[in-house]
Design an enzyme around this catalytic site. Structure first.
Site, PDB file in Angstrom:
ATOM      1  N   ASP A 104      38.514  53.378  31.512  1.00  0.00           N
ATOM      2  CA  ASP A 104      37.904  52.541  32.532  1.00  0.00           C
ATOM      3  C   ASP A 104      37.450  51.212  31.918  1.00  0.00           C
ATOM      4  O   ASP A 104      38.262  50.501  31.322  1.00  0.00           O
ATOM      5  CB  ASP A 104      36.759  53.327  33.183  1.00  0.00           C
ATOM      6  CG  ASP A 104      36.165  52.668  34.408  1.00  0.00           C
ATOM      7  OD1 ASP A 104      36.785  52.736  35.489  1.00  0.00           O
ATOM      8  OD2 ASP A 104      35.071  52.078  34.294  1.00  0.00           O
ATOM      9  N   ARG A 105      36.181  50.836  32.022  1.00  0.00           N
ATOM     10  CA  ARG A 105      35.706  49.558  31.469  1.00  0.00           C
ATOM     11  C   ARG A 105      35.965  49.481  29.971  1.00  0.00           C
ATOM     12  O   ARG A 105      36.273  48.417  29.424  1.00  0.00           O
ATOM     13  CB  ARG A 105      34.208  49.341  31.728  1.00  0.00           C
ATOM     14  CG  ARG A 105      33.747  49.563  33.146  1.00  0.00           C
ATOM     15  CD  ARG A 105      34.557  48.801  34.175  1.00  0.00           C
ATOM     16  NE  ARG A 105      34.325  47.360  34.109  1.00  0.00           N
ATOM     17  CZ  ARG A 105      34.961  46.465  34.874  1.00  0.00           C
ATOM     18  NH1 ARG A 105      35.881  46.868  35.726  1.00  0.00           N
ATOM     19  NH2 ARG A 105      34.697  45.176  34.768  1.00  0.00           N
ATOM     20  N   ARG A 108      39.277  48.162  29.198  1.00  0.00           N
ATOM     21  CA  ARG A 108      39.358  46.703  29.363  1.00  0.00           C
ATOM     22  C   ARG A 108      38.774  45.999  28.137  1.00  0.00           C
ATOM     23  O   ARG A 108      39.309  44.997  27.660  1.00  0.00           O
ATOM     24  CB  ARG A 108      38.650  46.283  30.649  1.00  0.00           C
ATOM     25  CG  ARG A 108      39.234  46.977  31.859  1.00  0.00           C
ATOM     26  CD  ARG A 108      38.701  46.509  33.200  1.00  0.00           C
ATOM     27  NE  ARG A 108      39.152  47.441  34.226  1.00  0.00           N
ATOM     28  CZ  ARG A 108      40.395  47.487  34.708  1.00  0.00           C
ATOM     29  NH1 ARG A 108      41.306  46.618  34.275  1.00  0.00           N
ATOM     30  NH2 ARG A 108      40.738  48.378  35.628  1.00  0.00           N
ATOM     31  N   HIS A 149      33.954  48.952  44.990  1.00  0.00           N
ATOM     32  CA  HIS A 149      32.813  48.643  44.123  1.00  0.00           C
ATOM     33  C   HIS A 149      33.056  47.395  43.279  1.00  0.00           C
ATOM     34  O   HIS A 149      32.104  46.731  42.874  1.00  0.00           O
ATOM     35  CB  HIS A 149      32.481  49.839  43.223  1.00  0.00           C
ATOM     36  CG  HIS A 149      33.561  50.236  42.287  1.00  0.00           C
ATOM     37  ND1 HIS A 149      34.723  50.844  42.699  1.00  0.00           N
ATOM     38  CD2 HIS A 149      33.667  50.107  40.936  1.00  0.00           C
ATOM     39  CE1 HIS A 149      35.491  51.091  41.650  1.00  0.00           C
ATOM     40  NE2 HIS A 149      34.888  50.641  40.573  1.00  0.00           N
ATOM     41  N   TYR A 210      30.899  43.554  35.732  1.00  0.00           N
ATOM     42  CA  TYR A 210      31.879  43.331  36.805  1.00  0.00           C
ATOM     43  C   TYR A 210      31.941  41.865  37.218  1.00  0.00           C
ATOM     44  O   TYR A 210      33.025  41.351  37.540  1.00  0.00           O
ATOM     45  CB  TYR A 210      31.550  44.221  38.000  1.00  0.00           C
ATOM     46  CG  TYR A 210      32.020  45.641  37.809  1.00  0.00           C
ATOM     47  CD1 TYR A 210      33.236  46.067  38.322  1.00  0.00           C
ATOM     48  CD2 TYR A 210      31.252  46.558  37.088  1.00  0.00           C
ATOM     49  CE1 TYR A 210      33.677  47.365  38.131  1.00  0.00           C
ATOM     50  CE2 TYR A 210      31.682  47.859  36.894  1.00  0.00           C
ATOM     51  CZ  TYR A 210      32.897  48.266  37.409  1.00  0.00           C
ATOM     52  OH  TYR A 210      33.335  49.542  37.212  1.00  0.00           O
ATOM     53  N   HIS A 270      39.899  60.634  37.920  1.00  0.00           N
ATOM     54  CA  HIS A 270      39.644  59.444  37.116  1.00  0.00           C
ATOM     55  C   HIS A 270      39.127  59.760  35.717  1.00  0.00           C
ATOM     56  O   HIS A 270      39.457  59.073  34.760  1.00  0.00           O
ATOM     57  CB  HIS A 270      38.631  58.566  37.853  1.00  0.00           C
ATOM     58  CG  HIS A 270      38.251  57.302  37.155  1.00  0.00           C
ATOM     59  ND1 HIS A 270      39.187  56.368  36.743  1.00  0.00           N
ATOM     60  CD2 HIS A 270      37.042  56.812  36.787  1.00  0.00           C
ATOM     61  CE1 HIS A 270      38.565  55.342  36.166  1.00  0.00           C
ATOM     62  NE2 HIS A 270      37.269  55.600  36.175  1.00  0.00           N
TER      63      HIS A 270
END
Length: 290
Positions: A104-105, A108, A149, A210, A270
Site C-alpha cells: 500500500d503506501r 509507494r 478515501h 495523501y 488488500h
C-alpha cells in the site's frame, strides 16, 4: 509480535523512525501501508529473518515514528522525504544495499526509494498497488468509487481530521474490514493499530501523506517518467481486492522498469501479509533469492 527482534528508534535528517530489526543476511526493508504500522509484517518477518537482515519500519507520520510539521505543499510527507528517512535508517544500520517490500503506501515509498537511491535498491516488491501517477491519470468512476478515501483524505485540513477524529476506532475498524477474511488481523495487531491511530497527530500526518500524493508526489513522478528503473519488480495483488479489477498490474509496472516484472494475483483481499502470509513468503523467497 516480532519475538527475537530488536526495537530501535533512529534519528534521520527529517524526523525519528521507529522500527524493529532482526535476522542475518542481505538487507530487506519492509514498509507498511495505511492505516497500519510495521505490525502488518508480524506473520512473515520471523521467517524472512532466517535468510535476511529484516528491517520493519514505521513510515514517518505513522505508528511511533515522528510526525514533523507540514507546509503548504505537504513537502514533509512527500514520498521523497519518506524515502529519504528509510535510506538514512538503512545507512545507520550499516546496510548500504537492500531489497524493499512495500504494501500500500509503503509500496509507494518503496517505489520512490528505488528511484531516488538507484544504486542501493536491488529489488522491489509492491503489494496491491499500481503506480500513483497511473492511478491518478486514469481516474474514472470505478476508481473514484473504490478509492473514495483518496479524495476524502486530501481535503483541506482539518476537515477529514475532525471527521475521523470524532470516532477513530470506528473509522479504522471499517477501513480494515476491506479484508476478505476479517479474522486475518490478530487481536494483538488490531490493538496496536488502534493505539497508534487514536493519536490526532497520526490522523493528521496520514492525511498529509495523501495530500502529498495528489500534488508534489505527482510532480516528482512526472519528472521521472522517462527514466525507468532497471531492477526486478514483483507485483502481487489480492484477487478479492480492487487493483486487479481496474488495471493490468504487470503491464503497468513494466512501463516503470527495464528489469523483469513478475507476480500476479494471490487469494486474498488488500492486506496480503496478514491474509496469506505463507503464500507471500513463497513468492518473496522465489523473488528475493532468484
Amino acid at each position: 509480535m516480532f519475538h527475537g527482534f530488536e526495537r530501535k528508534s533512529i534519528r534521520t535528517s527529517g524526523t525519528e523512525i521507529n522500527l524493529v530489526t532482526g535476522g542475518h543476511g542481505p538487507g530487506l526493508l519492509l514498509l507498511h501501508g495505511y492505516p497500519q504500522t510495521h505490525a502488518i509484517w508480524h506473520k512473515v518477518a520471523p521467517k524472512l529473518a532466517e535468510h535476511f537482515t529484516v528491517v520493519a519500519a514505521d513510515l514517518r507520520g505513522y505508528g511511533d515514528s515522528g510526525k514533523p510539521p507540514t507546509d503548504q505543499r505537504h513537502t514533509p510527507y512527500s514520498k521523497r522525504e519518506m524515502a529519504r528517512d528509510q535510506a538514512e535508517v538503512m545507512s545507520a544500520l550499516g546496510i548500504e544495499r537492500f531489497s524493499v517490500v512495500g504494501h500500500d503506501r509503503g509500496a509507494r515509498v518503496g517505489h520512490r526509494l528505488a528511484r531516488d537511491y538507484r544504486e542501493r535498491v536491488e529489488r522491489l516488491a509492491v503489494l496491491d498497488i499500481c503506480p500513483t501517477l497511473d492511478m491518478y491519470e486514469t481516474t474514472d468512476m470505478a476508481f473514484a468509487s473504490a478509492y473514495y478515501h483518496w479524495f476524502f483524505l486530501i481535503q483541506p485540513a482539518d476537515y477529514p481530521e475532525r471527521m475521523i477524529g470524532a470516532d477513530p476506532d470506528f473509522y479504522l475498524s471499517k477501513k480494515l474490514k476491506y479484508l476478505a477474511d476479517e479474522s486475518a488481523i490478530t487481536d494483538e495487531a488490531m490493538a496496536e493499530y488502534l493505539r497508534c491511530f487514536r493519536d490526532p497527530a497520526t490522523i493528521h500526518a496520514s492525511c498529509e501523506d495523501y495530500r502529498a500524493a495528489a500534488g508534489i508526489d505527482l510532480d516528482h513522478d512526472r519528472q521521472d517518467r522517462d527514466a525507468p528503473l532497471d531492477i526486478p519488480v514483483l507485483a502481487l495483488w489480492g484477487e478479492k481486492g480492487i487493483i486487479g479489477k481496474l488495471y493490468r498490474p504487470l503491464e503497468v509496472w513494466q512501463d516503470y522498469t527495464t528489469g523483469p516484472v513478475t507476480g500476479g494475483a494471490v487469494p486474498s483481499g488488500h492486506y496480503i501479509p496478514e491474509e496469506v502470509p505463507e503464500r507471500l513468503l513463497a513468492e518473496l523467497s522465489a523473488f528475493l533469492e532468484g
